[in-house]
Design a protein around this motif. Structure first.
Motif, PDB file in Angstrom:
ATOM      1  N   ILE A   8       1.078  -1.143   0.163  1.00 37.27           N
ATOM      2  CA  ILE A   8       0.169   0.107   0.007  1.00 37.27           C
ATOM      3  C   ILE A   8       0.961   1.374   0.110  1.00 37.27           C
ATOM      4  O   ILE A   8       2.142   1.034   0.466  1.00 37.27           O
ATOM      5  N   TRP A   9       0.312   2.475  -0.396  1.00 30.13           N
ATOM      6  CA  TRP A   9       1.132   3.511  -0.343  1.00 30.13           C
ATOM      7  C   TRP A   9       0.121   4.902  -0.696  1.00 30.13           C
ATOM      8  O   TRP A   9      -0.885   4.754  -1.069  1.00 30.13           O
ATOM      9  N   LYS A  10       0.676   5.840  -0.411  1.00 34.01           N
ATOM     10  CA  LYS A  10      -0.142   7.090  -0.317  1.00 34.01           C
ATOM     11  C   LYS A  10       0.574   8.056  -1.540  1.00 34.01           C
ATOM     12  O   LYS A  10       1.707   8.076  -1.487  1.00 34.01           O
ATOM     13  N   TRP A  17      -4.766   7.019  -0.983  1.00 32.00           N
ATOM     14  CA  TRP A  17      -4.176   5.650  -0.851  1.00 32.00           C
ATOM     15  C   TRP A  17      -4.406   4.588  -1.819  1.00 32.00           C
ATOM     16  O   TRP A  17      -5.723   4.346  -2.226  1.00 32.00           O
ATOM     17  N   TRP A  19      -3.560   0.280  -3.273  1.00 31.16           N
ATOM     18  CA  TRP A  19      -2.601  -0.892  -3.282  1.00 31.16           C
ATOM     19  C   TRP A  19      -2.263  -1.817  -4.531  1.00 31.16           C
ATOM     20  O   TRP A  19      -3.014  -1.379  -5.413  1.00 31.16           O
ATOM     21  N   ASN A  39      -8.775   7.527   3.001  1.00 28.48           N
ATOM     22  CA  ASN A  39      -8.258   7.084   4.166  1.00 28.48           C
ATOM     23  C   ASN A  39      -7.523   5.689   4.143  1.00 28.48           C
ATOM     24  O   ASN A  39      -7.807   4.678   3.583  1.00 28.48           O
ATOM     25  N   ARG A  40      -6.414   5.606   4.778  1.00 25.54           N
ATOM     26  CA  ARG A  40      -5.575   4.455   4.816  1.00 25.54           C
ATOM     27  C   ARG A  40      -6.421   3.327   5.214  1.00 25.54           C
ATOM     28  O   ARG A  40      -6.146   2.097   4.642  1.00 25.54           O
ATOM     29  N   CYS A  43      -8.216   1.661   2.461  1.00 29.48           N
ATOM     30  CA  CYS A  43      -7.582   1.054   1.607  1.00 29.48           C
ATOM     31  C   CYS A  43      -7.145  -0.404   1.940  1.00 29.48           C
ATOM     32  O   CYS A  43      -7.203  -1.227   1.271  1.00 29.48           O
TER      33      CYS A  43
END
Length: 72
Positions: A8-10, A17, A19, A39-40, A43
């Motif tokens: 995962i990353w922003k 976010w 994936w 929101n993380r 994700c």
């Protein structure tokens, strides 16, 4: 078969976010989220749905309108 990794990353572009699922051996992307998540936690929830359902999900062929018999 090489090891599979979920990441995962922003994004620095839109701040959302994302994936993807990749192969560790050759860094090939096998699947990815098409939508970004504000929101993380959202994700991670989406990724968990893929992880939980992926192994048991049936494969549907849209051309033949039938489920395929896949080896387990």
């Amino acid at each position: 078969m090489s090891e599979i990794r979920f990441e995962i990353w922003k994004s620095t572009e839109d701040g959302q976010w994302y994936w993807h699922v990749g192969s560790v051996g050759n860094n090939e992307i096998l699947a990815r989220s098409t939508d970004g998540y504000v929101n993380r936690s959202d994700c991670l929830h989406s990724l968990q749905l893929v992880r939980r359902g992926g192994a048991s999900a049936r494969v549907f062929d849209r051309d033949t309108a039938q489920f395929l018999a896949m080896p387990t």
